[in-house]
Motif scaffolding. Structure first.
Motif, PDB file in Angstrom:
ATOM      1  N   GLY A  33       0.817  -1.202   0.000  1.00 19.68           N
ATOM      2  CA  GLY A  33       0.000   0.000   0.000  1.00 19.68           C
ATOM      3  C   GLY A  33       0.849   1.248   0.000  1.00 19.68           C
ATOM      4  O   GLY A  33       2.022   1.237  -0.384  1.00 19.68           O
ATOM      5  N   ASP A  92       1.538  -9.091  -2.006  1.00 16.65           N
ATOM      6  CA  ASP A  92       0.221  -8.501  -1.806  1.00 16.65           C
ATOM      7  C   ASP A  92      -0.819  -9.472  -2.352  1.00 16.65           C
ATOM      8  O   ASP A  92      -0.544 -10.222  -3.299  1.00 16.65           O
ATOM      9  N   ASN A  98      -2.486  -2.317   6.192  1.00 16.60           N
ATOM     10  CA  ASN A  98      -3.361  -1.321   6.776  1.00 16.60           C
ATOM     11  C   ASN A  98      -4.003  -1.844   8.062  1.00 16.60           C
ATOM     12  O   ASN A  98      -4.404  -3.011   8.136  1.00 16.60           O
TER      13      ASN A  98
END
Length: 214
Positions: free
Chosen positions: A10, A31, A84
């Motif tokens: 991210g 990812d 996140n």
């Protein structure tokens, strides 16, 4: 050549991956978003961040992107998790869902590995005691390994701001290293000290103290 895997590509993870790669550390970016992974392997950046395009271009030979957590275990001995952790205003805390998902995938591969030791670095923002109460129990359960025997743990929080992420990673005000053991901290610093370009003080402490300090 040093090798490192970075989980979570991210707005913070991808710049950090590029910073490591710019110091000739071969970095495997992982990812679960296949379109993002495909785009990065084709040298297409998913967002803008000051200095990222140039850094990505010059360090491209030291970067590889994949969805496969097996590569993190088979090809590197250090995995940094920078996913996140959305804030939960009702509970005044942060969600650990993405950390838990990443750790589950990573540690399932670690369970099947014959390697003796793997260092896991949590860099995402977490509440104090998250590593002791959530991270370590999950790793031990899924991997079948014991802390400071089959794996080490560090908490190294990001201290960066959008718009100056790359500058902040390279020139931090300080580096906080929460370590489960001296061995874990020593290994982490082999990598992190290589990316720091200023004379930032390095503060080594327990994992819980690092969580509180962040």
């Amino acid at each position: 050549m040093k090798k490192l895997s970075l989980i979570g590509l991210g707005k913070l993870g991808l710049p950090l991956a590029a910073v490591f790669a710019s110091k000739e550390i071969y970095t495997i970016g992982i990812d679960v978003d296949s379109s993002k992974v495909d785009g990065l392997n084709d040298s297409r950046l998913p967002f803008h961040e000051t200095g990222l395009e140039d850094l990505f271009s010059t360090s491209r030979s030291h970067l590889h992107f994949t969805e496969n957590f097996k590569d993190a275990v088979n090809e590197t001995d250090v995995s940094v998790i920078l996913v996140n952790t959305p804030s939960d205003k009702e509970n005044k805390s942060f969600s650990n869902a993405y950390i838990k998902s990443s750790l589950t995938s990573l540690c399932a591969e670690l369970k099947n590995s014959s390697k003796g030791y793997h260092l896991i670095v949590i860099s995402s923002t977490v509440m104090p005691s998250t590593c002791a109460n959530v991270v370590v129990p999950l790793i031990e359960e899924v991997s079948g390994r014991k802390l400071n025997e089959g794996f080490g743990l560090c908490y190294i929080p990001d201290l960066v701001a959008l718009g100056s992420i790359i500058k902040d990673f390279k020139n931090p005000d300080l580096l906080i290293v929460g370590e489960s053991s001296k061995r874990a901290g020593d290994i982490a610093l082999e990598y992190y000290s290589q990316i720091i370009e200023n004379d930032a003080p390095i503060h080594r402490m327990s994992v819980i103290d690092a969580e509180i300090t962040k």
